[in-house]
Design an enzyme around this catalytic site. Structure first.
Site, short mmCIF file in Angstrom:
data_model
loop_
_atom_site.label_atom_id
_atom_site.label_comp_id
_atom_site.label_asym_id
_atom_site.label_seq_id
_atom_site.Cartn_x
_atom_site.Cartn_y
_atom_site.Cartn_z
N ARG A 184 0.75 -0.68 0.20
CA ARG A 184 -0.13 0.02 -0.29
C ARG A 184 1.03 0.94 0.28
O ARG A 184 2.30 0.76 0.10
CB ARG A 184 -1.02 0.52 1.32
CG ARG A 184 -0.82 -0.63 2.95
CD ARG A 184 0.15 -0.18 3.49
NE ARG A 184 0.47 1.61 3.45
CZ ARG A 184 0.75 2.49 3.37
NH1 ARG A 184 2.20 2.27 3.53
NH2 ARG A 184 0.69 3.60 3.94
N GLY A 185 -0.25 2.03 -0.42
CA GLY A 185 0.81 3.31 -0.28
C GLY A 185 0.82 4.21 -1.90
O GLY A 185 1.01 2.97 -2.78
N ARG A 205 -8.02 -1.04 -6.47
CA ARG A 205 -8.06 0.14 -5.83
C ARG A 205 -8.42 1.33 -6.65
O ARG A 205 -7.42 2.09 -7.29
CB ARG A 205 -6.42 0.62 -4.92
CG ARG A 205 -6.68 -0.14 -3.79
CD ARG A 205 -6.33 -0.47 -2.82
NE ARG A 205 -6.58 0.67 -1.34
CZ ARG A 205 -6.03 1.29 -0.96
NH1 ARG A 205 -5.03 0.75 -0.46
NH2 ARG A 205 -6.63 1.84 0.14
N GLN A 254 -2.22 2.01 10.07
CA GLN A 254 -1.00 2.27 9.30
C GLN A 254 0.03 3.14 10.13
O GLN A 254 1.48 2.75 9.96
CB GLN A 254 -1.14 2.90 7.46
CG GLN A 254 -2.02 2.04 6.81
CD GLN A 254 -3.20 2.49 6.50
OE1 GLN A 254 -4.39 3.18 8.26
NE2 GLN A 254 -4.22 2.54 6.37
N ASP A 289 -2.79 10.59 -2.00
CA ASP A 289 -3.65 9.49 -2.75
C ASP A 289 -3.65 10.11 -3.96
O ASP A 289 -3.56 9.25 -5.12
CB ASP A 289 -4.28 8.78 -2.28
CG ASP A 289 -4.09 7.61 -1.34
OD1 ASP A 289 -3.50 6.73 -1.49
OD2 ASP A 289 -4.00 7.98 -0.37
N ASN A 331 -6.38 12.51 0.41
CA ASN A 331 -5.07 11.16 1.49
C ASN A 331 -6.24 10.43 2.64
O ASN A 331 -7.51 10.58 1.88
CB ASN A 331 -4.60 11.83 2.54
CG ASN A 331 -3.19 11.28 2.73
OD1 ASN A 331 -2.52 10.70 1.87
ND2 ASN A 331 -2.85 11.34 3.84
N LYS A 332 -5.37 9.50 3.05
CA LYS A 332 -6.14 8.67 4.47
C LYS A 332 -7.44 9.47 5.44
O LYS A 332 -7.03 10.42 5.55
CB LYS A 332 -5.24 8.10 5.32
CG LYS A 332 -5.26 6.46 6.58
CD LYS A 332 -6.34 5.86 5.52
CE LYS A 332 -5.25 5.29 4.05
NZ LYS A 332 -5.91 4.35 3.65
#
Length: 353
Positions: A51-52, A94, A199, A240, A250-251
């Site tokens: 991920r990332g 994704r 995370q 992202d 983003n997250k």
């Protein structure tokens, strides 16, 4: 340029397989997985074993090159048609991180002028490897640009993991901390745990400790109190996808941090490579937000923490409006003004601050 680096690589090409660091096993176990099929790659991305945004893009690029080896045809047109099917399959893994489609599209372009299937297959491998090589240098430059925003002894907050294991090396938001360590600048990072998948606690705290970088872990709900009591100097996060106007996906939890930073008059920075920008998207409202399995919220590491049938809302990302962002740090410089104008300049090859 690579220095002695204690943090393992997240993705490596092995000719007949892709080796990834299984990030689902961290921090308890350092496990490597071999991906040998497009289905393996798809599953690794969906289940967050890798991920990332940059690391996802690199893995998908390697996955496309690997799967292309099994396409049996001597007809280049037919080869490209089958390659497109595989590309679409991997791209569906994704929806939010733009680096995924960017990397796959770049590989598609690499075979446009191939005159044979063998040449096309070779081009795919070379292009995927080149993406990884470029990403390492890109991350180093992001770190170098970000470092000028901080001074010795600063305390900086982050969320999620935008570090070395989310990229080919160094990371985006965490890159300046690795460079600061080399220069003995003594930066200290406060890492939010990042519910629901943790995370921040599982990955960021682990990798920074591997790198010998000062890190303190906090729960997400401690962010406001920590900003006040620990005199946080700045917040830095990854991304992202960044829209044409600077709105940033983003997250989940990033938006809340930006609001808090604004309330405390603390600068809020986004660090991301050019490959994370989506200039086809006008604003954050147009960015698709992935929703994930409710069980991620109902349990932690397999231990149930909520009623098994309680309804859950589990968006993986949120959108931080551009007007809450103090600066966007890229490999080409730092944008701090009119993002729409500066992003356009950036993609025309013009210099930003």
């Amino acid at each position: 340029m690579t220095h002695s680096f204690a943090v393992p690589r997240s993705v490596e090409w092995k000719e007949t397989a892709i080796t990834i660091l299984n990030q689902q096993k961290l921090p308890d176990e350092t496990e490597y997985l071999e991906l040998t099929t497009k289905e393996d790659v798809f599953d690794a991305i969906v289940t967050l074993k890798v991920r990332g945004a940059p690391a996802i893009g690199i893995t998908a690029a390697f996955g496309l090159a690997l799967a292309a080896k099994d396409i049996e045809t001597d007809n280049v047109t037919e080869f490209r048609r089958r390659l497109e099917d595989i590309k679409q399959y991997l791209n569906s893994s994704r929806p939010t991180a733009i680096n995924l489609s960017w990397a796959l599209e770049r590989l598609s372009h690499s075979v446009e002028n191939a005159i044979s299937v063998n040449e096309a297959k070779t081009n795919l491998v070379h292009e995927a490897i080149q993406i990884q090589v470029e990403d390492e240098e890109t991350c180093r430059l992001i770190g170098q640009n970000a470092l000028q925003l901080f001074k010795k002894g600063d305390r900086i907050m982050t969320i999620c993991n935008a570090g070395s294991i989310a990229t080919s090396r160094y990371g985006t938001a965490l890159a300046p901390f690795y460079l600061a360590k080399q220069k003995d600048l003594g930066l200290h990072i406060y890492a939010c745990e990042t519910r629901p998948v943790l995370q921040g606690s599982r990955l960021t705290a682990w990798e920074l400790m591997q790198g010998g970088i000062d890190v303190t872990l906090i729960t997400d709900s401690m962010a406001a109190h920590t900003m006040k009591e620990k005199q946080i100097s700045a917040v830095i996060v990854g991304a992202d996808r960044i829209a044409k106007n600077g709105d940033t996906a983003n997250k989940i939890g990033t938006y809340g941090l930006a609001i808090l930073a604004n309330a405390f008059d603390i600068p809020f920075f986004v660090a991301a490579p050019l490959s994370t920008f989506d200039t086809k998207v006008k604003c954050g409202a147009d960015i698709p937000i992935e929703e994930r399995d409710p069980e991620e919220v109902r349990q932690i590491s397999g231990v149930r923490t909520a009623p098994s049938n309680v309804p859950v809302f589990n968006p993986a990302f949120d959108i931080t409006p551009h007007d809450l962002i103090s600066g966007i740090i890229t490999e080409k410089g730092i944008m701090t003004g009119n993002y729409e104008e500066e992003i356009e300049q950036l993609f025309k090859g013009e210099k930003v601050h």
